[in-house]
Design an enzyme around this catalytic site. Structure first.
Site, PDB file in Angstrom:
ATOM      1  N   ASP A 235     -13.645  18.530 -66.990  1.00 28.84           N
ATOM      2  CA  ASP A 235     -13.253  17.412 -66.858  1.00 28.84           C
ATOM      3  C   ASP A 235     -13.323  17.637 -64.937  1.00 28.84           C
ATOM      4  O   ASP A 235     -13.371  17.602 -63.532  1.00 28.84           O
ATOM      5  CB  ASP A 235     -12.031  17.348 -67.174  1.00 28.84           C
ATOM      6  CG  ASP A 235     -11.006  18.535 -67.482  1.00 28.84           C
ATOM      7  OD1 ASP A 235     -11.583  19.739 -66.984  1.00 28.84           O
ATOM      8  OD2 ASP A 235      -9.604  17.941 -67.462  1.00 28.84           O
ATOM      9  N   GLY A 401      -5.351  13.244 -58.979  1.00 29.57           N
ATOM     10  CA  GLY A 401      -4.335  13.231 -59.405  1.00 29.57           C
ATOM     11  C   GLY A 401      -3.219  13.059 -57.778  1.00 29.57           C
ATOM     12  O   GLY A 401      -2.959  13.034 -57.531  1.00 29.57           O
TER      13      GLY A 401
END
Length: 483
Positions: A235, A401
């Protein structure tokens, strides 16, 4: 053509759809989101991989219902964790989480077999107790005996859907078993943990076609016709692809459960200085190296929210923190005690009590303590990054995020005394999609893809206000931790 990114993190997963518009550029929308986490099963903290497969199928059904009849798909997840399968392709046991306590003494145990500085010279990978090499040292010997192949999590999910056995290189590099110079499995290291090279499938580059979705295996689901592409399946690797950096004078923080601070390099650095600083050389796309430092990240605030039964949202915790005095505590956020405590709030309070510091009591004080110390850690590691690489960093791209946390972004700009540019918040999904689009010739290069990311994304700038308060905090932080 339609593209779907399957992006799964340690706490949640999502299916993100993208397509190109007639006016140029791409449009993204979320199709499906679901929770993820590890669970205590037979004495180990394990991932529920079967549940992830079901959630992906549900998401693909939703895609079909929304009119997506044909698409490309890429999968990314976290690194280091793996699945062992037998000759029939069946899971031998549940995949154990990197936060399980089985590797607590793994580095010391391994050091009895092999010098740690030599391990770093070979692989360039940061020493962390949960790296795959250390997990394998503690793997159940009966499970290894039965195993025909080892697959990292995204590769196992890809295998379930396509039947293709492979390890994608950006994620495989996190295993600490690939040689940084030869770009091959290091046979000496495999031998040190009693692993036969035949256990490992071929390593492939991001951007290769994996295969078609095996519709016949999932007859109970109405799924689109899909072709899977091996994206940058770690990721962080995808997040870096999705970072809209221009030129070479920038660094990044991929801010999620972990904070990964680093820069892109054409070649790795595995000298003594990098080893002492505990930076890692993970592989990126196009032969690049992600020279990064793992920092504990938003995991701390996620756990604070969890132990309070999510009484406060992340935004509310940030707003409460903004009302508190800055730099009242100094903690080593990378201390192993914060990796997986039963109660994060009590662990932080105990740390402060043991070090004779003011103990944070309220949710706002706890959150402020976390944000301040994250930013201080970022600053120290950014200084080391500049020194080791010799790069003049003028801008810090903050993606993921954490890009939505305005307070932390401003503290980071102030403490690091650098312009912080935030966005995209879904950088991992964006990077996943960009590799798919490059593989299918929608973009001719990574630079062209990043230029489009800049045009499509609403980026925000945080300019530094580097006052005496930040300077004094940095001095005290350095004194305490001798960094």
């Amino acid at each position: 053509m339609d593209y779907i990114a399957i992006d799964i993190g340690a706490s949640s997963g999502r299916l993100i759809h993208a397509h190109f518009t007639e006016l140029g550029g791409y449009v993204m929308n979320e199709i499906h989101r679901f929770k993820n986490g590890f669970h205590f099963i037979e004495g180990k903290e394990c991932w529920n991989i079967s549940a992830l497969v079901v959630e992906i199928l549900r998401g693909l059904e939703k895609a079909k219902q929304q009119g997506i009849a044909e698409c490309y798909i890429g999968i990314d997840t976290w690194g280091v964790d793996y699945c062992l399968i037998d000759k029939k392709g069946e899971l031998i046991s549940e995949a154990i989480s990197y936060r399980d306590k089985r590797t607590q003494s793994a580095i010391q145990d391994f050091e009895n077999k092999f010098p740690l500085d030599e391990l770093y010279k070979k692989t360039g990978i940061q020493l962390q107790t949960f790296n795959t090499i250390f997990q394998l040292l503690n793997e159940d010997k009966e499970h290894l005996r039965k195993a025909d192949k080892l697959l990292l999590i995204p590769d196992y999910l890809g295998y379930i859907f396509t039947g293709t056995l492979m390890l994608e290189q950006t994620n495989a590099s996190t295993m600490q078993l690939l040689n940084l110079k030869t770009r091959q499995w290091d046979l000496e290291l495999l031998k040190s943990v009693n692993i036969n090279p035949d256990l490992l499938p071929p390593v492939v580059e991001a951007g290769q076609i994996m295969g078609k979705l095996q519709q016949e295996k999932f007859k109970n689901y109405d799924l689109p016709e899909a072709t899977f592409i091996s994206v940058a399946s770690h990721d962080t690797a995808s997040a870096v692809v999705g970072t809209p950096g221009i030129g070479e004078d920038w660094a990044f923080i991929s801010s999620g459960t972990w904070s990964l601070l680093g820069t892109e390099l054409p070649e790795g650095i595995s000298n003594e200085e990098a080893f002492e600083a505990n930076f890692t050389n993970e592989w990126g796309i196009n032969g690049s190296i992600r020279f990064i430092k793992n920092i504990m990240g938003m995991w701390l605030i996620q756990e604070v929210a969890r132990v309070q039964d999510y009484q406060y949202s992340y935004e509310e915790l940030s707003n409460l923190a903004a009302k508190e005095r800055a730099f009242q505590q100094f903690i080593d956020i990378n201390d192993a005690r914060f990796l997986n405590p039963e109660n994060m709030i009590e662990e932080i309070q105990s740390y402060c009590r043991e070090s004779n510091q003011l103990v944070p009591e309220t949710p706002g004080q706890i959150a402020r303590c976390i944000y301040d110390n994250l930013a201080l850690c970022y600053s120290i590691e950014l200084e080391k990054l500049k020194k080791i690489t010799g790069k003049k960093i003028k801008k810090l791209h903050l993606v993921g995020g954490g890009a939505n946390n305005k307070l932390l972004n401003q503290i980071t700009a102030n403490v690091c005394n650098i312009i912080v540019e935030t966005g995209p918040s879904e950088a991992t999904a964006v990077g996943n999609l960009m590799v798919q689009m490059m593989a299918t010739q929608r973009y001719e290069s990574l630079a062209a893809a990043r230029e489009d990311i800049q045009n499509v994304t609403e980026l925000k700038l945080f300019r530094p206000s580097h006052t005496l308060i930040e300077v004094n905090a940095m001095v005290k932080y350095k004194e305490i931790f001798k960094k």
